[in-house]
Structures are given as C-alpha cells and as structure tokens.
Design a protein around this motif. Structure first.
Motif, PDB file in Angstrom:
ATOM      1  N   GLN A 487       0.753  -1.104   0.015  1.00  5.68           N
ATOM      2  CA  GLN A 487       0.016  -0.098  -0.114  1.00  5.68           C
ATOM      3  C   GLN A 487       0.832   1.332  -0.015  1.00  5.68           C
ATOM      4  O   GLN A 487       2.050   1.083   0.240  1.00  5.68           O
ATOM      5  N   SER A 636      -1.106  -0.474  -3.469  1.00  7.21           N
ATOM      6  CA  SER A 636      -2.082  -1.530  -3.817  1.00  7.21           C
ATOM      7  C   SER A 636      -3.112  -1.037  -3.112  1.00  7.21           C
ATOM      8  O   SER A 636      -4.279  -2.051  -2.892  1.00  7.21           O
ATOM      9  N   GLU A 637      -3.381  -0.006  -2.397  1.00  3.14           N
ATOM     10  CA  GLU A 637      -4.795   0.179  -1.457  1.00  3.14           C
ATOM     11  C   GLU A 637      -6.034   0.307  -2.591  1.00  3.14           C
ATOM     12  O   GLU A 637      -5.916   0.843  -3.285  1.00  3.14           O
ATOM     13  N   ARG A 638      -7.045  -0.263  -2.042  1.00  3.97           N
ATOM     14  CA  ARG A 638      -8.354  -0.378  -2.683  1.00  3.97           C
ATOM     15  C   ARG A 638      -9.126   0.821  -2.569  1.00  3.97           C
ATOM     16  O   ARG A 638      -9.951   1.128  -1.881  1.00  3.97           O
ATOM     17  N   ASN A 709      -3.605   0.460   9.630  1.00  2.00           N
ATOM     18  CA  ASN A 709      -3.291  -0.010   8.139  1.00  2.00           C
ATOM     19  C   ASN A 709      -3.345  -1.365   8.221  1.00  2.00           C
ATOM     20  O   ASN A 709      -2.982  -1.894   7.180  1.00  2.00           O
ATOM     21  N   GLU A 712      -5.062  -2.959   5.167  1.00  2.00           N
ATOM     22  CA  GLU A 712      -4.435  -3.003   3.815  1.00  2.00           C
ATOM     23  C   GLU A 712      -3.323  -3.970   4.128  1.00  2.00           C
ATOM     24  O   GLU A 712      -2.952  -4.654   2.992  1.00  2.00           O
ATOM     25  N   TYR A 715      -4.348  -7.459   3.418  1.00  2.00           N
ATOM     26  CA  TYR A 715      -4.513  -7.843   2.113  1.00  2.00           C
ATOM     27  C   TYR A 715      -3.511  -8.072   1.279  1.00  2.00           C
ATOM     28  O   TYR A 715      -3.293  -8.901   0.540  1.00  2.00           O
ATOM     29  N   SER A 716      -2.338  -7.475   1.666  1.00  2.00           N
ATOM     30  CA  SER A 716      -1.187  -7.493   0.856  1.00  2.00           C
ATOM     31  C   SER A 716      -0.499  -8.680   1.224  1.00  2.00           C
ATOM     32  O   SER A 716       0.106  -9.440   0.289  1.00  2.00           O
ATOM     33  N   THR A 754     -12.845  -0.181   3.699  1.00  2.00           N
ATOM     34  CA  THR A 754     -11.910   0.466   2.773  1.00  2.00           C
ATOM     35  C   THR A 754     -10.994   1.186   3.659  1.00  2.00           C
ATOM     36  O   THR A 754     -11.563   2.171   4.656  1.00  2.00           O
ATOM     37  N   PRO A 755      -9.692   1.134   3.391  1.00  2.00           N
ATOM     38  CA  PRO A 755      -8.967   2.135   4.192  1.00  2.00           C
ATOM     39  C   PRO A 755      -8.826   3.330   3.820  1.00  2.00           C
ATOM     40  O   PRO A 755      -9.439   3.965   3.005  1.00  2.00           O
ATOM     41  N   SER A 758      -4.204   7.325   2.641  1.00  4.95           N
ATOM     42  CA  SER A 758      -3.013   6.861   3.228  1.00  4.95           C
ATOM     43  C   SER A 758      -2.463   7.894   4.369  1.00  4.95           C
ATOM     44  O   SER A 758      -2.815   9.003   4.430  1.00  4.95           O
TER      45      SER A 758
END
Ligand SMILES: Nc1ncnc2c1ncn2[C@@H]1O[C@H](COP(=O)(O)OP(=O)(O)OP(=O)(O)O)[C@@H](O)[C@H]1O
Length: 784
Positions: A487, A636-638, A709, A712, A715-716, A754-755, A758
C-alpha cells in the motif's frame, strides 16, 4: 684748444687770488642752465669777458685816481702780466679775448709810456717782452696796427688824454661799448660764481655729513670686527688651550709608557742575560752528550758491521739453497706455461661454446613455455568448467529457492503514522522462524508464511543480500524481475531506491553489477544500458526520452524471434553509478514537468528501471544478455472500495487491473501453465520476457506495521502468500489460477473496510523534492 677750466688761480699773489677771473660766458657749470647768448650784433666780441682789475675795495676804481692805487697797480703789474701771458697762450689768434688782451696791453703800454720817464726803472721784470706783446696785439687786432698807434690808441678813464690818429675814435667807442658789455658779463659771472660758491658750500656740508656718517660706520664696523675677532681669538685660544691640555695628557701618558718600557727593557735585559747563561750551560751539556753519542755511534757501527758479516754469510748460504730450488722449479714452470696456453685456447673458443649453450637453453625455455601454455589451456578449460559448474550451482540454488520468491519487509513506525491507538504496532515476528509474520487485525492474530520476512530493524544491506544472487544471475544472462508491492506509504520506494545516505536495491544492484563486470573484465566485455519507464493509467511513457508525454507501445520484434521491444524507449549506456544518477536526474526532471503533484502521481503509477547487461566472452565469443527489471509498483490500496469517483476511480481501476494481471502471470508461471496471460496489462506485457522461461522473480511485499493500516496489510500479505503458495505441479497450478482474476483483486476480502486515505502525509504541494541518487520516483520525504 679752449681749456675746460673756467677759473684760473692767478698765481702765487695772495692779494689777487679770487679777484681776477677770466670766464667763458658760453661754458656753464655742469648741471647749470646756460645763459642765453647775446646776438652777434649786440655783442661785437662774443665769448669774451673783459678782465676787471679789482682794487680790493669792492668796487672798480679808475686807474690813476690816486697814488695809492697806482702803487698797488704797479705792485700787481708783474702778476697781471704773467696772467696775461697765460691768457694769451690760452686765447687763440684772432679771438675776442686775444683782442681784449691786446687792448689791455696797449692801455698798459700807453700808461707806461706816459710814465716812462719816471718809472722806467721801476718796472718789474716783465715776463712778456714788448716785441712779443706787439706781435700778439698784431695777431689779435688784425687790420689794427698796434705799432702805428704808438700806445695811444685807447685808454681807460685813467689815461689823462686819449688822442690818436683820425679814425681811431669810432674804434675807441666800440671798444668802450665792448668794455661795458664785458662788465655786464662780468657781473653775470660774479653771480654765477656766488651761486657756485653756495652750491660748493652745500656740497661741502653734504660731504662733511657723509664723511661723518661713513666715519661712524667705519667706527661701528671697526668695533664689530674687533669684537668678532676678539671672540674668535678667545674661542681659538680656548681650543688651543684644550689641545694643549690634551697634548699634555698624551705626553704624560707617553712618559708613563716610556717609563714602563724602560722597566720592561731592564727586565728583558735581565732575562736575556739569564737565558744566555742557561744557553751556555746547555751548550756545554750538549757538547758532552754529543761526545758520548759519538762514542755510542762508533760502538754501534762496529757491532752492526760484525752482525752484517754474520748475516751476509747466512744470505750466501740461503742463496745457494735458492739456486738449487730454482733448478727444481723450472720443470714446474714449464707445466704451468702449458696449462696457461691451454686455458687461452679455451677462452678463445668460449663464445662458440656460449652460443651453443644459449641455443640449448632457449630450446629448453621454449619447451617449458609450451608446457606452461598447455597447462594454462588446461587450467582455462578447468576454470570454464568450474564457471559453468558455479553457474549451474547458482541456478540450482536459485531454482531451489524458487524462481519466484516472495519476501516481506515491515517498515518501522514513523512520525507520519501519528500518535495514539491508531499508530500502535500490529505486527510481530517469530523469533525462531524468519519466514513467519503475525498480524493483529481487529484483535485477531493472523499469521503468514513467506520466503523471508524482514523486521523494521533490517537494514537496506540485509534486504539486498537476499536479492544479491538474482543480480549475479543477471550477469550470467538471466532475466530478473524485482517488484516492490504494497500500500502507499508502506516503504516500496524506500526499499527500491532508498536515500542518498542509505541507498536501496536499485543502486546497490547497479554497484554490484559494475563490480562484477570489472572483476570479469579480463575474460568478458560487458556493456550495461539503462532505460526508465512509467505506467500510469495503463499508458507507457519513456522517462528518459526527449518527449516524455509521448505514449509508447509494446511491439513484437520484427526479426521473428518472438521477443518484445518498445519502439522509441530510450536506452543509455552507463559505466558508473554516477552515470546512473545522471540518467535518473533526467528522468525525474521529465516527471516533474509533467505533473504538479508528483508524490500523488508517483503513488499511482508503476516505475520501471530496466537494466540490460550484454556480455561477450573474449576467448570464446559467447554472447549473453541479461535483463534486470526493478519495479516500484503503484500503491495497492483499494481506493475503488471507498467509492472514489472520476479520475481517482479510474486510477484505482487501472492499478488493480495491472496488479491482478501481475498476480495472474506469477501464478501461471509458478504453475508452469501453457498460457501465461501477459497481455492483460501493460506491466506484465512489458515484463513478459523477464518473467517467462528461466527468468527469476522476486516480490518484496512492503508492510506498514501500524494499527490503522492493518486491513491493507492483511490484504497485501494474503496476496503475497497466495503468490508464494501456488504449487509447481501443472494440475494444481491450474487449479489455483481461478483465484487470480482481476476482479478478485478488486473485490477480494469483502469484510475488510475500505482503508482511509494513506497515513503518509507526503502530498503537501510546494514543499520541494528531496534529491535521491538512483531515483526516478522521487517523493517529498518527511524528515526522518
Ligand atoms: N525500512 C524503513 N526504514 C525507515 N524508514 C522507512 C522504511 N520504509 C519506509 N520508510 C519511510 O516511510 C515513508 C514512506 O515510504 P515510501 O515512500 O518508500 O513508501 P511507498 O510505499 O513507496 O509509497 P508510495 O506508494 O506512495 O510510493 C518514507 O518516509 C520512508 O522514508
């Protein structure tokens, strides 16, 4: 000639001095005005002043008026006559004055002739005799005949009668007139005389005053000179006295010196006398010693003679022995001469011998060199074999490690993460296994296993050591891809590019490449070229080109090799890290001119650094080409999940699509599928030849450790684990492929929230950029 003087002293007669004057009316005193001359008509005798006889009574007295007068006159007559004589001498012939004098003489003669009988004997001694006087009168009178007049021509009032021949009367009259004129002139002369006397008196007084003054001055000067001379003489006297005193002193000293020298002389004399006596004594001693020495000498000579005789005898005996020896030595000498001649012959033949020896040595050396060469060839062959072996071993090692490897790196908590519960650490590690990572997500611990996990304490060098083997295989001709995934703000750029003080994989990889290439320079010739590209919203752009806005396309090579190439992608040949930095500087300039918010943009684009290493084996001519792709992927954050719209949504869609495509390709490669979907995105299509075949891929999953975070991060890590966990068997590989659709990449893990945007606050506009060597993806770095 007319004399210049105007006044005559009439001789020694004191009574007449100053009374008888004969003046010249026409000659004034210098400086006085000349009286106006009377006209010739008015003055029948010009320039002639009549003499005037003065009695001393102050007025003219008629001659013969009294007896007293006549006495005086007779007494003065000689003087008068003398004067006249002088006057006659003075007056020129025919001058009026001569005439007057003549008349006067005639008058006097008349008077004399009158009293001739009585006073003839009383006449004083006449200085001028009559005949002379008559001659003078004759000369003066011209036509007037004085002899004829017989002394009765005219007379003054004193003459009792004035008679003469007829025609003399007018002449007398004229003479009388002339007389009166003369008297007038005389009066004038007297006046002049008085004036002269006054002037003379004034001049006298002036002269007297001047002389007095001069006298005073002289007196004064005298006094002054005297005093000066006195002073000088006093000074001189004093000086002389001083000199005398000095001389006295010197004299005194000299006397003292003389005295002391006298004493010294006396002492010396005494010493000389003493020395002389000693000398005499020594002389006597010497004579005695000489005598004894002479005796000794004679004795010694006698002894020596005796000894010499004995020695001579012995020498004679020795000589006899030597002679016998010589007779025996002669054959030995002959053999020595023979030896010498033999040696000489050998020396002459030595160069030939040497040449032969050299020839043989050369032949031996040549043989040795050939042997060494063959040995070298053998060694080279062995070395190459070893090299191949090492390559094989290396490949085997890489293969054993896996062609596709996934590692994770957790960045440390930074200031930008903020404070409070959101900034707490949610990631932990297994102290016994460096491939395990634990994440505390929403209170639930989740663990992941990857090829390796780097904690926040891991340095750039630690990470690089893990990827070093891949870089080396690139030199051997393999294609390598290294991706940084994660991310935004998880540390992708830090790991790939690093900081100037602590560079990342990019710069270290290039340094290693240059070092390796240099090490192999004796056997291999390498050229290293660099290209830099960016993929943003599925558009490929050349970061080193002259026109960075230009969209590039990926094409198949027209030579039928099946390889891909990008027409127009700039390639720079580099020979040092400095060259690389210059290239990146250029790339950065291209990016900054294109985008106002570079940080934001760089987070949303993939940055690729493509390094191509081409080598030629100098001995075999074997050519190799290896490609090293260093990719800093977009965040890569959605973002799409958050309901972003417009360009942001489009960006997110493109990023997700390309990342999903990458996942698909990696999964396909690991499962060795027949079809690998490279063309699903620009990123995978561009990296096709670097991902397929013997290529090696490494994915570094960047992880943010903070609580906020964790979604994310989860997810990563799941993405990384899936990539890694794909089985190598074709069946199983295919079975796994289903989970790598791009759609899944977007919609994976629906439970996750949803994060938030940033946590990294690096998008503040206008805060400048930090220079990073070897960086094409520069960002505003918050202070460390
Ligand atoms: N291992 C680390 N050690 C120290 N600081 C780190 C580390 N990793 C990341 N950082 C710091 O964290 C911040 C974010 O890192 P970085 O910019 O590399 O993130 P990123 O993933 O590249 O973000 P983006 O997707 O926006 O490019 C930077 O200030 C960086 O210096």
């Amino acid at each position: 000639m007319v004399p210049t003087r105007r006044t005559w002293n009439l001789g020694a007669t004191p009574s007449l001095r100053g009374l008888w004057r004969v003046g010249r009316a026409g000659e004034p005193e210098p400086g006085m005005a000349r009286p106006a001359p009377a006209s010739p008509a008015a003055r029948p005798f010009p320039h002639t002043g009549p003499g005037r006889l003065r009695t001393g009574r102050g007025k003219d007295t008629p001659a013969g008026s009294s007896e007293e007068d006549s006495g005086i006159r007779s007494a003065a007559r000689p003087a008068l006559a003398q004067c006249r004589a002088v006057s006659v001498d003075w007056a020129g012939p025919g001058s009026p004055h001569r005439l007057y004098l003549t008349l006067q003489a005639l008058q006097d003669k008349g008077c004399e002739s009158k009293s001739q009988g009585t006073k003839e004997e009383k006449l004083p001694k006449r200085q001028v005799p009559a005949p002379k006087r008559d001659r003078e009168a004759q000369e003066a009178g011209g036509a007037m005949n004085v002899e004829k007049t017989g002394g009765r021509l005219f007379g003054s009032g004193r003459c009792s009668s004035l008679s003469g021949p007829p025609g003399a009367a007018p002449m007398v009259h004229r003479m009388v007139e002339a007389m009166s004129q003369l008297q007038e002139e005389k009066a004038q002369l007297q006046e002049e005389l008085v004036a002269l006397r006054e002037r003379l008196a004034v001049r006298d007084s002036d002269q007297q005053a001047t002389s007095t003054q001069l006298q005073n001055q002289v007196e004064h000067l005298k006094e002054k000179l005297i005093s000066q001379a006195l002073n000088e003489s006093q000074a001189r006297n004093q000086h002389l006295q001083e000199q005398v005193a000095m001389q006295r002193q010197v004299l005194k000293e000299m006397e003292q010196q003389l005295q002391s020298s006298h004493q010294l002389t006396a002492q010396l004399r005494a010493q000389i006398a003493m020395y002389e006596s000693e000398l005499e004594r020594a002389h006597g001693q010497m004579l005695e010693e000489m005598q004894s020495l002479e005796e000794d000498k004679n004795r010694a000579i006698e002894e020596a003679f005796a000894r010499a005789q004995v020695e001579m005898k012995a020498v004679h005996e020795n000589l006899a022995g030597v002679r016998t020896n010589l007779l025996t030595l002669q054959p030995a000498l002959r053999t020595l001469t023979n030896d010498y001649n033999g040696l000489k012959r050998q020396v002459r033949g030595f160069p030939l011998l040497l040449q032969e020896a050299l020839k043989s040595v050369k032949a031996e050396i040549g043989q040795a060199i050939e042997e060494v060469n063959s040995n070298n060839q053998e060694l080279l062959r062995k070395y190459r074999r070893e090299l191949q072996l090492r390559k094989k071993c290396h490949n085997e090692l890489v293969r054993l490690k896996g062609n596709i490897r996934v590692i994770a790196r957790v960045r440390p908590v930074t200031k930008e993460d903020g404070e409070g519960p959101e900034a707490t650490n949610a990631v932990t590690f297994d102290p016994d296994d460096d491939s395990i990572i634990h994440l505390l997500h929403k209170g639930k611990p989740v663990s992941f296993e990857l090829d390796k996990v780097f904690s926040p304490r891991a340095s750039q060098q630690d990470v690089f050591q893990e990827v070093q083997a891949l870089i080396t295989s690139c030199i051997d001709g393999f294609n390598v891809c290294i991706f940084a995934y994660g991310q935004t703000g998880a540390g992708k750029t830090y790991t790939m590019e690093g900081t100037p003080e602590n560079p990342g994989i990019n710069q270290r990889a290039l340094q290693l490449l240059f070092a390796e290439v240099q090490e192999k320079a004796s056997d291999w010739e390498y050229t290293i070229t660099v290209s830099a590209a960016e993929i943003y919203n599925e558009v490929l752009r050349d970061l080193l080109g002259q026109e960075p806005q230009e969209k590039l396309e990926i094409r198949l090579c027209p030579n039928g090799s099946g390889q891909l190439y990008v027409p127009g992608l700039t390639e720079f040949q580099v020979q040092s890290v400095e060259d690389i930095n210059k290239v990146f500087e250029f790339g950065h300039t291209n990016r900054t001119t294109e985008f106002t918010n570079l940080n934001e943009h760089s987070s949303r684009s993939h940055a690729l650094l493509i390094v191509t290493v081409r080598g030629v084996d100098c001995s075999t001519g074997l050519r190799t080409t290896g490609k090293l792709n260093l990719v800093d992927l977009a965040g890569s954050e959605r973002v799409g999940k958050s309901g972003a719209e417009g360009s942001r949504l489009r960006e997110a869609q493109h990023i997700n699509k390309s990342l999903s495509a990458l996942g698909d390709v990696i999964a396909a490669l690991r499962s060795r599928q027949g079809h690998v979907p490279f063309r699903n995105s620009k990123l995978t299509y561009l990296l096709q030849d670097s991902l397929s075949g013997d290529s090696k891929t490494l994915m570094v999953v960047q992880v943010s450790p903070v609580e906020k975070n964790t979604s994310e991060t989860l997810y990563s890590l799941k993405f990384a684990e899936r990539v890694r966990s794909v089985e190598l068997g074709p069946g199983s590989r295919r079975a796994e492929l289903g989970s790598w659709s791009s759609q899944e990449h977007l919609e994976w893990e629906p439970a996750c929230q949803t994060p938030q945007p940033s946590a990294r606050a690096h998008s503040a506009p206008g805060s400048g950029t930090t220079s990073r060597p070897g960086s094409i993806r520069r960002k505003l770095q918050p202070s460390a």
